[in-house]
Scaffold this motif. Structure first.
Motif, PDB file in Angstrom:
ATOM      1  N   GLU A  83       0.827  -1.208   0.000  1.00 33.90           N
ATOM      2  CA  GLU A  83       0.000   0.000   0.000  1.00 33.90           C
ATOM      3  C   GLU A  83       0.858   1.253   0.000  1.00 33.90           C
ATOM      4  O   GLU A  83       0.578   2.220  -0.734  1.00 33.90           O
ATOM      5  N   ASN A  87       0.977   4.169  -2.854  1.00 31.53           N
ATOM      6  CA  ASN A  87       0.695   5.571  -2.541  1.00 31.53           C
ATOM      7  C   ASN A  87       1.855   6.474  -2.924  1.00 31.53           C
ATOM      8  O   ASN A  87       1.673   7.555  -3.517  1.00 31.53           O
ATOM      9  N   LYS A 144      -0.284   8.495   4.745  1.00 30.45           N
ATOM     10  CA  LYS A 144      -1.189   8.694   3.617  1.00 30.45           C
ATOM     11  C   LYS A 144      -0.432   8.854   2.302  1.00 30.45           C
ATOM     12  O   LYS A 144      -0.928   8.479   1.246  1.00 30.45           O
TER      13      LYS A 144
END
Length: 384
Positions: A83, A87, A144
């Motif tokens: 992930e 990102n 994030k």
């Protein structure tokens, strides 16, 4: 091999074209192994997973309204999970240098926010607390964009020309200086005491050395004096032994001379005295017999009495000679001569008695002694 691509250990290979990746990603992620990529139909790009750093120099205002310039360094990298790589790849693949810039801006904002809620004393004395709070507040935001922060280090805090931090540190500086002066004084005193102790030990060592040297010299002198006296002492000891031997010899000679005097003078004198005593006894006995004979006018009885008393007279004479020192020179012949002399002495005494009484000598009617025997009135006399 043509079309086979392999990423580096600190890289992630992103393959676009064809089917999508996991989770609907626009590309497939390959790490740690190679992958066959069709040319023209597939496109391959590489995203760095290596460690990066970002330096932050930010002017912040504390809760007290004092402006501080804070310098910090952030160590970060793209996360190893799928992930985080997706990102970060979507955001920084075309310009990976922007990761450092964006990270610095993010941390600068969080740093201003946290310092604004703290005092200068807290910031100066609790730097680790400040860094931990900044990391905690920025962790979710950094995740994030696919980045992971390994560490945050506050390098410096400067208040510029206000002098607040310096004023705050003056009491501590004074205390430190005071402690330093005390420590210096204590060190100086300890050094002086150590020097004095060393001097005392050196003096004590010198004294002990002098004492040992004096004892050694005295021992040497005693040994030398003993060696010097050894010769005279040995000579004196030898002379003493000679004198002792001479004294012992003189004592033995004196004892021998004493024995000789006893044998030559005392014993003969004792024998003469005993002989005189025996003669005196015989004379007294003669006078007794003469008185008895004169009273009875019995010449025959008188002669018989003399004859009867003769053995006793001889016995007394022999008893007198028993304690005398008589030297027998001729063995058995000499012993016979002594016995004959005793008998003759007894006959002489008897003859002397008869002469004084006016009678005949003993030898005219008494036979000489020939040993043991006995006869009646006219036979030989048994002298025992």
């Amino acid at each position: 091999m043509f079309g086979y691509r392999v990423p580096a250990p600190d890289e992630a290979m992103l393959i676009s074209g064809g089917r999508r990746g996991l989770g609907g990603a626009p590309f497939r992620v390959v790490t740690g192994h190679g992958k066959f990529v069709l040319p023209i139909f597939r496109k391959t790009r590489f995203l760095s997973l290596a460690m990066m750093e970002s330096e932050v120099v930010e002017k912040c205002v504390t809760r007290q309204g004092i402006a501080l310039t804070v310098r910090a360094v952030i160590a970060f990298k793209v996360g190893n999970d799928h992930e985080s790589i997706v990102n970060a790849g979507q955001r920084f693949l075309s310009d990976q240098e922007q990761m450092s810039v964006l990270t610095g801006r993010i941390f600068a904002g969080h740093l201003r926010s946290i310092i604004g809620s703290m005092t200068v004393e807290e910031i100066v004395t609790e730097r680790q607390k400040l860094a931990t709070e900044v990391l905690d507040t920025s962790k979710s935001e950094m995740a994030k964009i696919g980045l992971h922060v390994d560490s945050l280090q506050i390098q410096s805090i400067d208040d510029g020309s206000t002098g607040y931090i310096e004023a705050m540190s003056r009491p501590h500086k004074a205390a430190i200086q005071r402690q330093a002066q005390i420590a210096q004084a204590q060190a100086t005193q300890a050094a002086a005491e150590a020097e004095q102790a060393a001097a005392r030990k050196q003096a004590e060592y010198a004294r002990q050395t002098a004492v040992v040297q004096a004892e050694y010299n005295a021992e040497v002198d005693r040994a030398k004096a003993h060696a010097d006296q050894a010769g005279p002492l040995a000579m004196a000891h030898a002379q003493q032994e000679v004198l002792a031997a001479q004294t012992e010899l003189a004592l033995k000679q004196a004892e021998l001379r004493e024995k000789q005097l006893i044998a030559e003078v005392v014993k003969p004198a004792q024998a003469d005295a005993e002989r005189i005593r025996v003669l005196a006894l015989a004379e007294a006995e003669r006078m007794k017999i003469q008185a008895e004979a004169a009273a009875s006018y019995d010449r025959v009885a008188l002669d018989r009495m003399l004859i009867d008393q003769l053995p006793q007279i001889v016995k007394e004479a022999s008893a007198g000679l028993a304690g005398a020192n008589v030297n027998v020179l001729n063995g058995a012949d000499g012993l016979g001569e002594i016995a004959a002399g005793l008998v003759g002495q007894g006959l002489t005494i008897l003859d002397s008695v008869r002469k004084n009484l006016g009678g005949e000598p003993v030898g005219s009617d008494v036979e000489p002694y020939r040993g043991s025997g006995h006869r009646d009135d006219d036979g030989p006399v048994d002298i025992r």
